[in-house]
Design an enzyme around this catalytic site. Structure first.
Site, PDB file in Angstrom:
ATOM      1  N   ASP A 215       1.001  -1.193  -0.094  1.00 33.92           N
ATOM      2  CA  ASP A 215      -0.152  -0.046   0.029  1.00 33.92           C
ATOM      3  C   ASP A 215       0.623   1.237   0.087  1.00 33.92           C
ATOM      4  O   ASP A 215       0.371   2.213  -0.135  1.00 33.92           O
ATOM      5  CB  ASP A 215      -1.017   0.064   1.087  1.00 33.92           C
ATOM      6  N   SER A 236      -7.230   5.497   0.049  1.00 40.17           N
ATOM      7  CA  SER A 236      -7.757   4.081  -0.424  1.00 40.17           C
ATOM      8  C   SER A 236      -9.232   3.894  -0.269  1.00 40.17           C
ATOM      9  O   SER A 236      -9.740   4.082   0.881  1.00 40.17           O
ATOM     10  CB  SER A 236      -6.807   3.156   0.217  1.00 40.17           C
ATOM     11  N   GLN A 286      -5.945  -1.751  -6.625  1.00 42.33           N
ATOM     12  CA  GLN A 286      -6.378  -0.742  -5.424  1.00 42.33           C
ATOM     13  C   GLN A 286      -7.154   0.463  -6.363  1.00 42.33           C
ATOM     14  O   GLN A 286      -6.882   0.801  -7.448  1.00 42.33           O
ATOM     15  CB  GLN A 286      -5.503   0.057  -4.682  1.00 42.33           C
TER      16      GLN A 286
END
Length: 301
Positions: A215, A236, A286
Site C-alpha cells: 500500500d 484508499s 486498488q
C-alpha cells in the site's frame, strides 16, 4: 542484517483476546502526514488475524478489502474473525477491524492447501538495474536538499519525509523529478523490502509483511500524469492482492505499479511484486479517492 524487523516484533504483532478476536499489540509504528492509520498496516494486521484461524498448511492466495472509515492512530484496533468456510482445498476467513465501536475496514481472505498443476504461465519481469546500483529514497531526498535553489517550504517538507521512520527499504528505479510539474506516464518501478530480518518462517508471515508494503506509494501512481495539481484529499477505498509464488519479504522485490485509469474523483492502480529471479510473486489492485485543487500549483524552485 540480523536486526529483527519491527514489522514482525511490533507492527504486525497481534494480541489474542478471545477465540478469533485480536487487538494490535504493537504501537502504530509509522503514521502518514494525514494522521490517518496507514492502510497497509490495517491490511497486514487483518491478514495476521485471518491466518491465526487456519491450519499451518493452508496458505493465503488472495484477499479483498474495503476501507469504510478513517482509522484513528491514537487508539488500538480490534480484529474480529469469522470462519466463513473451511473446505477440503480452500478456506475463507472474514475479518472486521473495529475502532470506537464501529467497523473501519472489512476483509475476506482465502487460503488454499498446496496443489500442483501443469497449467502455469506468467508475464515477463521488466528489465531494470539491480537495487545495488540505485539510491535509496533517503539518499535521493538528501541529494535534492543539497540544491540551494529549493524553496524553503519544500525543503521543510522533504526534511519531514526524511525524518519518517517507515519500516520499508525503497529504491526507486526512475525517480520523478520532484521540481518538475510536467505530466509523467502513470507508471513507476521501485525495489522494496522489509527493513530488518524476517528469515525462514511460515509463508503467511511474509504475505502479511507484503500486504503492509503493497500500500506504500501505490495510489500515488495515479497522480503522475497530473503533477500540476495540489492534492486536497487522497485515501484508499479498496485493496486486493493475489499471492502466486513463495517469496521473502525481507529480500529485494521489484514493485511494478501502473494506473490504467482515473476519473470521477477516483484513481485505479495495479501492481506486481517480482522476485529478483523473475518470478511473479504477488499481484495487487486498488482504487482510491483523489481530490485536487483546480488551480495548478507553482514550481518548487
Amino acid at each position: 542484517g540480523d536486526l529483527r524487523s519491527v514489522l514482525i516484533t511490533s507492527v504486525l504483532n497481534l494480541e489474542q483476546l478471545e477465540v478469533d478476536l485480536f487487538r494490535c499489540a504493537g504501537r502504530h509504528h509509522w503514521v502518514p502526514a494525514t494522521q490517518r492509520l496507514f492502510g497497509g498496516q490495517i491490511v497486514g494486521q487483518a491478514l495476521v488475524a485471518a491466518a491465526r484461524a487456519v491450519s499451518r498448511d493452508e496458505q493465503v492466495h488472495s484477499l479483498h478489502c474495503y476501507f469504510v472509515r478513517t482509522g484513528d492512530p491514537k487508539v488500538p484496533v480490534l480484529y474480529e474473525v469469522e470462519r466463513t468456510r473451511t473446505g477440503k482445498s480452500f478456506s475463507v476467513r472474514s475479518v472486521k477491524a473495529i475502532q470506537h465501536g464501529q467497523p473501519i475496514f472489512t476483509c475476506q481472505a482465502s487460503f488454499q492447501l498446496s496443489q500442483g498443476s501443469p497449467v502455469q504461465h506468467q508475464f515477463t519481469m521488466p528489465t531494470v538495474p539491480p537495487p545495488e546500483e540505485l539510491l535509496t529514497q533517503e539518499e535521493l531526498i538528501q541529494k535534492f536538499l543539497q540544491n540551494p535553489n529549493v524553496a524553503e517550504r519544500y525543503r521543510k517538507h522533504l526534511t519531514k519525509i526524511q525524518a519518517q521512520d517507515v519500516p520499508i527499504d525503497i529504491k526507486p528505479v526512475n525517480p520523478p523529478d520532484i521540481f518538475s510539474l510536467e505530466p509523467q506516464e502513470a507508471k513507476q518501478l521501485f525495489w522494496v523490502r522489509a527493513r530488518g530480518y524476517i528469515g525462514e518462517t511460515d509463508m503467511k508471515v511474509h504475505c502479511c509483511v507484503a500486504a503492509y508494503i503493497s500500500d506504500y506509494a501505490f495510489l500515488g501512481t495515479a497522480l503522475l500524469p497530473h503533477r500540476q495539481y495540489r492534492i486536497k484529499f487522497m485515501v484508499s477505498l479498496d485493496h486486493s492482492m493475489w499471492f502466486h509464488a513463495p517469496f521473502r519479504a525481507d529480500h529485494w522485490m521489484l514493485y511494478e505499479c501502473e494506473s490504467p485509469w482515473a476519473g470521477g474523483c477516483r484513481g485505479f492502480v495495479q501492481g506486481r511484486l517480482w522476485r529478483r529471479d523473475g518470478v511473479l510473486a504477488v499481484t495487487c489492485a486498488q482504487e482510491g479517492v483523489i481530490r485536487v485543487e483546480e488551480t495548478p500549483k507553482q514550481s518548487k524552485l
